[in-house]
Design an enzyme around this catalytic site. Structure first.
Site, PDB file in Angstrom:
ATOM      1  N   SER A 193      -7.375   6.681   2.662  1.00  0.00           N
ATOM      2  CA  SER A 193      -5.966   6.300   2.523  1.00  0.00           C
ATOM      3  C   SER A 193      -5.831   5.627   1.162  1.00  0.00           C
ATOM      4  O   SER A 193      -6.157   4.444   1.011  1.00  0.00           O
ATOM      5  CB  SER A 193      -5.542   5.339   3.632  1.00  0.00           C
ATOM      6  OG  SER A 193      -5.483   6.006   4.870  1.00  0.00           O
ATOM      7  N   THR A 194      -5.405   6.415   0.186  1.00  0.00           N
ATOM      8  CA  THR A 194      -5.378   5.878  -1.187  1.00  0.00           C
ATOM      9  C   THR A 194      -4.392   4.731  -1.332  1.00  0.00           C
ATOM     10  O   THR A 194      -4.559   3.879  -2.209  1.00  0.00           O
ATOM     11  CB  THR A 194      -5.005   6.990  -2.187  1.00  0.00           C
ATOM     12  OG1 THR A 194      -3.749   7.551  -1.814  1.00  0.00           O
ATOM     13  CG2 THR A 194      -6.052   8.072  -2.213  1.00  0.00           C
ATOM     14  N   CYS A 195      -3.362   4.701  -0.484  1.00  0.00           N
ATOM     15  CA  CYS A 195      -2.387   3.625  -0.618  1.00  0.00           C
ATOM     16  C   CYS A 195      -3.018   2.270  -0.285  1.00  0.00           C
ATOM     17  O   CYS A 195      -2.570   1.233  -0.755  1.00  0.00           O
ATOM     18  CB  CYS A 195      -1.181   3.879   0.269  1.00  0.00           C
ATOM     19  SG  CYS A 195      -1.595   4.174   1.998  1.00  0.00           S
ATOM     20  N   PHE A 196      -4.093   2.276   0.569  1.00  0.00           N
ATOM     21  CA  PHE A 196      -4.790   1.032   0.902  1.00  0.00           C
ATOM     22  C   PHE A 196      -6.167   0.946   0.256  1.00  0.00           C
ATOM     23  O   PHE A 196      -6.930   0.039   0.565  1.00  0.00           O
ATOM     24  CB  PHE A 196      -4.944   0.906   2.425  1.00  0.00           C
ATOM     25  CG  PHE A 196      -3.633   0.699   3.138  1.00  0.00           C
ATOM     26  CD1 PHE A 196      -2.875  -0.423   2.887  1.00  0.00           C
ATOM     27  CD2 PHE A 196      -3.160   1.654   4.027  1.00  0.00           C
ATOM     28  CE1 PHE A 196      -1.657  -0.608   3.539  1.00  0.00           C
ATOM     29  CE2 PHE A 196      -1.953   1.474   4.673  1.00  0.00           C
ATOM     30  CZ  PHE A 196      -1.181   0.341   4.431  1.00  0.00           C
ATOM     31  N   GLY A 210       0.810  -1.217   0.000  1.00  0.00           N
ATOM     32  CA  GLY A 210       0.000   0.000   0.000  1.00  0.00           C
ATOM     33  C   GLY A 210       0.835   1.255   0.000  1.00  0.00           C
ATOM     34  O   GLY A 210       0.557   2.209  -0.729  1.00  0.00           O
TER      35      GLY A 210
END
Length: 1029
Positions: free
Chosen positions: A995-998, A690
């Site tokens: 949370s764009t990474c997740f 992520g």
């Protein structure tokens, strides 16, 4: 005592023998002396006689010149007999005077005058002599009272011609003509050329066009470079005596044509061909009457040359300016005259000759019909928006003009009409494969008539009992001459149509619908698609060679030009290119087993496979490579992990420094990122892909930001391409290579990034610009539509383009300074004219899209291809690669998203906040807002290509009680409170975050649906979120 001693007797005999031999020797000496004296007397007598005759001749001419004696025929005859009796090299001047005297006494008409300095006066004189003494029509004696003498005199002329012919007369004339004409500027005068042609023709006429003399005439005279071109403007004799018809009928006998070709070397055969074509062009009536024989003759001559045309250079080949690499000896002395010969060959594809030869096809009327409404066309993407209007315009424009041409059948393939058209198509197809260096000229000539190709397609549609496809598939399985001719017709149609569509711009194809109507292109593309599919899937291509392989490449080339045009600007329905009878599962099984037909299908026509299945195949290929490189964790081994530390304030610089030195396999492998915040403290969080996803997204967002000036946006639709002024960065090429690697890594890992590329740039990344059929001007609208309109207006400008004051250069404002770029060396001094305006348009388009950004594009491609094998992307079109980068351009499937969503913090699919959320997204939000919502959570506004099941990490929604800076993660209490909708305090003041990474949406437990709707709408419009949990 009276006996003679034995020794005295022998001495006596010896003396007698010696005396006899001495007498014999004396007699021989005396005889030799007498013989020598006779020879000397003979020589001296001859010399005396020659001297006397020469003196007499000289005195005769001197007296004639001074006028002291009068010339008459008898005196000239007597003096001529004497001079010819003693003639040798030193008598050339006397012979010249004799010729002049004879001609003066004959009072001949039309004596050639040497009006060009290079003409040899003697040649002119001797030609006049020969012209005079091979025909009696100019003799004064015959015009007077010599009718009784005419037969005898004519016979004398014929004997003279027969004697000349035996002594190699035609070979001498050929040398004379070749030396005078095989050059850029002819050195023979009008009179000389007329005399030579008259002389060469007289024996043929006298022999009533016998085979032997026709053969000599064709080999020696008609093989002289462009002789008909020179004669056609000088003498009408080139069109008399029905010469063309006699040549055509003579050559129509196969053994005669073969004999002529064998006698002539390649260049001379080509010259003969050019002269015959020019004669056909000048004699339209004969051409029309003898079309079938004419076509056969030309085809045979071209077929003979074709045997020696080679595809590549070798020790056995020679370069020819028209034929290319040629394995026969080439007469380089003729090269200077090849432009004239080429001009003659061009008459074969001139409008008048094409109209004459294709008269049966062109006479067909394309009947009009009433317009019918177009089928409904679903359209979702921006690329498809004009399609509905396009169909409407197309039907209004074309349906009222003619029937849409579809295969109907009904015409017997063994009929004379079909056989004639087939043979003409074979002729032009043979010309295309033989005259390799002027192939484009041939194709351009054949496409000049707007109605030829549609009518040829209509003709093809009528062939056989059912028309079209079935007939040609049967021909592929037959090796008969009839089948080969039918396939040649299809091949010529495909080659010409492909060339036409390649050179037409979008306005001519879609708006004006030059030659083909849109509906016909749809029908033709369907036919071609099926034909190529059948050739591959039925195993015909696997064993194809020679003509069948060439046919496949012609049909496939035409198909791909239409497909690429459709990809750029749609004119077909969504499922038009798919094969419904092809099961993807079966194809994949055969690919696994290494079956050749499956590999060929994927190589040549991947578009027949649904896009989703091709993406799955791509992901499988990537997975297999990861397995082979040991990049996937197994029970026995773990992949190597690369750790990098990135400062948030210097994300691009740190990423570039740490990743650019890594080996390619390490970039393809697992990379773990640890962020350092602005205070120099390591950020909390464990990277399980992520964090790397966020890092990759942020890097890509920064480098593609036009403010950085690595990339620019196109005017209008704001799509990205390399900036021509990126050199302001010291290491700009290394940066482009790094960006290429990062984008390659995103595709490799299946991470979608919202980066809209200009299609012309993506075409270069895919290598399409190296294709034979690629046209820069077609891609120009994707860079600058206004600039494209301006350029095409120059193409359509009716007046003199020179009045516009353009030069072959491009002036550009570079950071406040005007810079002039020359399109070709010295271009700024070369004006744009009507002759070079097409070149100017293409040069300008090529400069804007290729030359200006050549280094940047090459660096980007180098980095990109180090991660992504270009062969993997061969199965995708340019728009499909954009979808591979940025996700699907279809509307978001909320049911699919709901099905693959994971819930945390007490949320579940039946929770009232979740029910409200899905209801708001489906009922209250527009399609644009739903895309903004997706971008808010995943950083990309488009759904994954294969659906949300393939989104990594999976789409998640978590119930949060506090703001992000106070959030310590889920606890048992928080989960229970979320599950039972128990609030510590009313969250009405807080906004949803992500949370764009997740791919995680953090949603407060709102008490009312209206609050959720307003807060969510505000959050996605303000783009809040995007931080690490």
């Amino acid at each position: 005592m009276f006996g003679v001693p034995q020794s005295s007797k022998s001495e006596f005999l010896d003396k007698a023998r010696q005396a006899r031999e001495e007498r014999k020797g004396l007699k021989e000496k005396e005889r030799a002396a007498i013989h020598i004296q006779a020879l000397v007397r003979k020589f001296l007598c001859r010399c005396r006689l020659q001297k006397e005759i020469r003196k007499e001749v000289d005195d005769y001419f001197k007296a004639s010149e001074t006028g002291t004696s009068k010339r008459n025929a008898l005196s000239i005859f007597k003096i001529a007999r004497k001079l010819l009796f003693i003639y040798c090299q030193e008598d050339k001047m006397r012979f010249e005077k004799l010729c002049r005297a004879i001609l003066a006494s004959m009072e001949v008409e039309n004596e050639p005058k040497p009006d060009i300095l290079q003409d040899n006066k003697l040649v002119t004189l001797y030609l006049t002599m020969l012209v005079t003494f091979t025909d009696t029509s100019t003799w004064r004696i015959v015009k007077g009272k010599g009718d009784a003498l005419k037969p005898a005199l004519t016979k004398i002329c014929e004997n003279i011609m027969g004697h000349l012919n035996q002594k190699g007369f035609y070979s001498v004339l050929q040398i004379l003509l070749t030396n005078g004409l095989a050059r850029s500027k002819p050195s023979l005068s009008k009179g000389t050329l007329t005399a030579i042609f008259t002389l060469s023709l007289r024996p043929v006429i006298a022999a009533h066009f016998s085979d032997n003399l026709l053969r000599s005439f064709l080999i020696h005279i008609m093989s002289v470079p462009a002789v008909v071109s020179h004669l056609s403007v000088l003498t009408p004799e080139v069109n008399t005596h029905d010469l063309l018809r006699k040549f055509i009928l003579f050559l129509s006998r196969e053994e005669q044509c073969s004999d002529i070709c064998v006698c002539l070397e390649g260049s001379h055969t080509l010259c003969l061909l050019g002269n015959l074509i020019h004669l056909g062009y000048l004699n339209e009536k004969v051409l029309e009457e003898e079309a079938s024989h004419f076509v056969k003759d030309l085809t045979d001559i071209l077929s003979y040359c074709q045997r020696y045309v080679s595809q590549k250079k070798s020790n056995l080949t020679h370069w020819h300016p028209v034929l290319g690499w040629f394995s026969q000896t080439v007469d380089y002395g003729l090269n200077e005259s090849m432009p004239l010969v080429t001009k003659q060959l061009q008459y074969l594809w001139s409008v008048s000759v094409i109209r004459t030869l294709f008269s049966d096809v062109l006479s067909k009327k394309l009947e009009s019909q009433e317009p019918t409404p177009p089928p409904p066309q679903p359209s979702t993407s921006q690329n498809n928006l004009p399609v509905k209007n396009l169909f409407k315009r197309a039907f209004q424009k074309s349906a009222s003009v003619r029937n849409i041409l579809k295969p109907v059948g009904g015409k017997r393939v063994d009929s004379a009409e079909v056989q004639k058209v087939c043979s003409i198509c074979v002729l032009y197809q043979t010309a295309l494969s033989t005259l390799t260096q002027i192939r484009l000229q041939i194709l351009t000539g054949l496409t000049h008539l707007d109605d030829l190709l549609p009518k040829l397609w209509a003709f093809i549609c009528e062939l056989g009992p059912q028309g079209g496809l079935k007939l040609f598939m049967e021909c592929l399985n037959n090796d008969t001459e009839e089948s080969k001719q039918l396939l040649s017709m299809l091949m010529l149609f495909c080659d010409c149509s492909r060339h036409l569509i390649t050179i037409l711009d979008d306005i001519e194809v879609y708006e004006e619908q030059t030659s083909f109507k849109i509906e016909e292109l749809i029908t033709i593309s369907s036919f071609l698609n099926t034909f190529v599919y059948k050739m591959i899937w039925d195993g015909i291509l696997e064993n194809a060679k020679g003509e069948k392989l060439e046919l496949f490449h012609s049909v496939h080339g035409w198909l791909m030009v239409l497909y690429e045009r459709d990809c750029r600007r749609r004119f077909t329905l969504d499922d038009h290119w798919l094969r419904k009878d092809l099961k993807p599962s079966l194809l994949f099984q055969e690919l696994e087993k290494g079956k050749r037909r499956a590999q060929l299908l994927l190589q040549y026509i991947p578009h027949v496979i649904p896009h989703k299945n091709r993406v799955l195949l791509f992901r499988n290929i990537v997975t297999k490579e990861k397995e082979s490189l040991g990049l996937i964790e197994t029970s026995s081994a773990s992949p190597h992990v690369t750790h990098i530390t990135i400062r948030r304030s210097r994300m691009l610089e740190d990423g570039y420094d740490q990743l650019r030195r890594l080996p390619v396999n390490s970039i393809k492998g697992v990379i773990r990122v640890k962020f350092v915040n602005d205070l120099g403290v390591d950020e909390a969080g464990i990277d399980q892909d992520g964090v790397f996803k966020e890092f990759l997204e942020e890097i890509i967002k920064k480098v593609f930001n036009p403010a950085l000036n690595l990339f620019k946006t196109t005017s209008g639709n704001e799509r990205l391409y390399p900036s021509p002024t990126s050199y302001i960065h010291e290491n700009h090429l290394q940066l482009f290579e790094f960006v290429g690697k990062m984008l390659g890594k995103a595709i490799y890992e299946g991470i979608v990034v919202d980066v809209p590329f200009a299609s012309f740039f993506l075409s270069q990344v895919l290598g399409h610009h190296h294709s034979t059929f690629y046209s820069s001007i077609d891609e120009l609208p994707s860079l600058d539509s206004e600039f494209y309109k301006n350029l095409t207006s120059i193409k359509r400008y009716d007046g003199d383009v020179g009045d516009l004051g353009l030069t072959l250069s491009y002036d550009e404002d570079v950071m406040g300074q005007l810079v002039c770029h020359e399109l070709i060396p010295g271009g700024k001094t070369m004006p744009v004219t009507n002759e070079n305006k097409i070149s100017y348009i293409h040069l300008m388009a090529h400069f804007r899209m290729h030359t200006q950004i050549k280094e940047q594009t090459a660096a980007f491609i180098r980095g990109f291809r180090s991660i992504i094998n270009p062969e993997w992307l061969h199965m995708f079109s340019t728009p499909e690669v954009q979808r591979l980068v940025s996700g699907d351009n279809a509307e978001i499937d909320l049911d699919d998203l709901k099905k693959h969503t994971v819930y945390y913090g007490g949320f579940h699919s039946s929770h009232r906040v979740i029910i409200w959320l899905w209801d708001i997204l489906s009922s209250d939000f527009s399609a644009e807002e739903r895309a903004m919502f997706l971008k808010f959570v995943t950083s990309c506004s488009r759904p994954p290509l294969l659906g949300f099941a393939y989104l990594k990490p999976p789409f998640s929604i978590r119930c949060v009680e506090v703001s992000d800076d106070q959030d310590t993660g889920d606890t048992l209490g928080s989960v229970l409170r979320g599950f039972f909708t128990i609030r510590k305090k009313e969250p009405g003041g807080r906004l949803p975050t992500s949370s764009t990474c997740f791919n995680l949406l953090k949603l407060p437990n709102y008490s009312k649906k209206s609050i959720l709707r307003d807060k969510l709408r505000y959050a996605i419009s303000m783009n809040t979120g995007f931080e690490l949990s």
